[in-house]
Scaffold this active site. Structure first.
Site, PDB file in Angstrom:
ATOM      1  N   ASP A  14       0.856  -1.193   0.000  1.00  0.00           N
ATOM      2  CA  ASP A  14       0.000   0.000   0.000  1.00  0.00           C
ATOM      3  C   ASP A  14       0.889   1.238   0.000  1.00  0.00           C
ATOM      4  O   ASP A  14       1.663   1.463   0.939  1.00  0.00           O
ATOM      5  CB  ASP A  14      -0.898  -0.017   1.244  1.00  0.00           C
ATOM      6  CG  ASP A  14      -2.016   1.009   1.173  1.00  0.00           C
ATOM      7  OD1 ASP A  14      -2.156   1.665   0.132  1.00  0.00           O
ATOM      8  OD2 ASP A  14      -2.753   1.156   2.167  1.00  0.00           O
ATOM      9  N   ASP A 108      -2.863   2.492  -6.073  1.00  0.00           N
ATOM     10  CA  ASP A 108      -1.861   2.568  -5.017  1.00  0.00           C
ATOM     11  C   ASP A 108      -1.764   1.336  -4.116  1.00  0.00           C
ATOM     12  O   ASP A 108      -1.068   1.375  -3.101  1.00  0.00           O
ATOM     13  CB  ASP A 108      -2.108   3.806  -4.144  1.00  0.00           C
ATOM     14  CG  ASP A 108      -3.465   3.778  -3.453  1.00  0.00           C
ATOM     15  OD1 ASP A 108      -4.311   2.974  -3.869  1.00  0.00           O
ATOM     16  OD2 ASP A 108      -3.665   4.558  -2.512  1.00  0.00           O
ATOM     17  N   GLU A 109      -2.420   0.247  -4.468  1.00  0.00           N
ATOM     18  CA  GLU A 109      -2.298  -0.941  -3.628  1.00  0.00           C
ATOM     19  C   GLU A 109      -2.531  -2.219  -4.432  1.00  0.00           C
ATOM     20  O   GLU A 109      -3.224  -2.219  -5.446  1.00  0.00           O
ATOM     21  CB  GLU A 109      -3.250  -0.883  -2.438  1.00  0.00           C
ATOM     22  CG  GLU A 109      -4.715  -0.804  -2.799  1.00  0.00           C
ATOM     23  CD  GLU A 109      -5.616  -0.809  -1.565  1.00  0.00           C
ATOM     24  OE1 GLU A 109      -5.299  -1.532  -0.588  1.00  0.00           O
ATOM     25  OE2 GLU A 109      -6.644  -0.108  -1.587  1.00  0.00           O
TER      26      GLU A 109
END
Length: 366
Positions: A14, A108-109
């Site tokens: 993350d 983003d993850e």
């Protein structure tokens, strides 16, 4: 009696305050000061907040007006999604150096299954550290990681030592880790459900574990069985690079175009209810929620998020759809909005009984 051998090594990566961190990376003048991506001082909503801003209580999906009141020094920056996507793609290339089992959840993850990895490294913790280091060297951005036996626990663990940290929950630590966890930190249990659990005397994982499956299903519907299993460390959903295309959805076309997220959120409530009705009528549930937005110029935009478990309840559908609505700013007035649920449980007969199952955790490097 079935024996289930849990031996997967799952990493959840993350990025730390991704949108805001990218803006601070590209503009040195923004470093060390509170930054909000999206919105403006007078209207709109915050899409992302830097850690400096979060100290004041500023967070994503918050109205810009409230954010500015909480942090008068807050600097608003227009989002640059092309730039975020560019960096996200470069980060994902790093993931594939270690495994092909990569499941992106957003820009983003992502989840990575490194049980059998391309580096031949038996330690998932070492791999996570190496990936985070490479991300920093390649982009100048920091990432946090969670490492454990399944996606659910890895997701929770990645938030434990943020920013720029990681946490490993080894097989023998799973039970104690979940029992000590505040219920509001369980991934997938939102604010409304948390408050309901508090009223039922459920404050920690240990409290949740004392409740029977029947009790949880009575109070939380289909989600009750899910809660019963996850608090015991049972979550067998694999990291899946590909998605099932079949979906169930509902959408509304407006008589007049809407230009505010606030008005759209009101419509999402009705659509979520309609979608829940359709899902339960057909005894379906899904993991991937997609928000569909058609603008007044007929431009179509979709925003999606994938959960580690099946859902069909209105409250969870609405919660994720609202999150997607505020993910980025509207660029025109809207004539249609819809929600669909895909990655369905079609063809998979789920065995919800674990009373006759013994979980054997293997002893190996984490």
């Amino acid at each position: 009696m079935n024996i289930v051998t849990s031996h997967r090594k799952i990493i959840h990566i993350d990025m730390d305050a991704f949108f805001a961190s990218v803006e601070q990376l590209d503009n040195p003048e923004l470093r060390g000061i509170p930054v909000a991506v999206g919105g403006s001082e007078k209207r709109g909503v915050v899409a992302a907040a830097s850690y400096e801003a979060r100290k004041y209580g500023v967070k994503s999906a918050m109205s810009s007006y409230i954010a500015k009141k909480k942090c008068p020094e807050l600097i608003f920056v227009k989002p640059r999604f092309d730039r975020y996507k560019e960096i996200s793609e470069s980060i994902q290339k790093i993931f594939y150096d270690y495994t092909d089992l990569v499941e992106p959840l957003s820009l983003d993850e992502a989840y990575l299954d490194v049980t059998y990895n391309k580096k031949g490294n038996p330690s998932a913790s070492e791999i996570a550290k190496e990936i985070r280091n490479r991300i920093y060297l390649n982009t100048g951005l920091t990432a946090s990681a969670g490492i454990s036996i399944n996606k659910f626990i890895a997701k929770i663990a990645s938030d434990y030592n943020k920013p720029n940290g990681q946490k490993t929950v080894k097989p023998k630590e799973v039970e104690s880790f979940l029992e000590a966890l505040d219920i509001r930190k369980f991934y997938g249990i939102g604010k409304v459900t948390t408050e309901k659990m508090y009223l039922l005397g459920i404050f920690t994982g240990k409290d949740l574990k004392t409740k029977s499956r029947e009790f949880l299903e009575y109070h939380f519907g289909n989600s009750g069985s899910h809660y019963y299993q996850i608090v015991r460390g049972f979550h067998n959903s694999p990291v899946k690079p590909e998605r099932i295309p079949k979906s169930v959805g509902a959408e509304h076309t407006f008589l007049e175009n809407l230009s505010s997220e606030v008005f759209l959120k009101e419509r999402l409530d009705n659509i979520s209810q309609e979608l829940e009705t359709r899902l339960k009528k057909n005894k379906l549930a899904g993991k991937t929620i997609t928000l569909k937005i058609k603008y007044s110029d007929f431009t179509l935009q979709t925003r999606s998020k994938t959960l580690p478990y099946f859902i069909s309840d209105k409250s969870l559908i609405l919660e994720i759809a609202t999150e997607l609505l505020y993910q980025e700013k509207l660029f025109n007035s809207v004539r249609l909005v819809g929600i669909s649920l895909s990655n369905l449980n079609i063809g998979s007969k789920k065995n919800t009984s674990i009373n006759k199952t013994i979980s054997v955790q293997l002893s190996f490097d984490f």
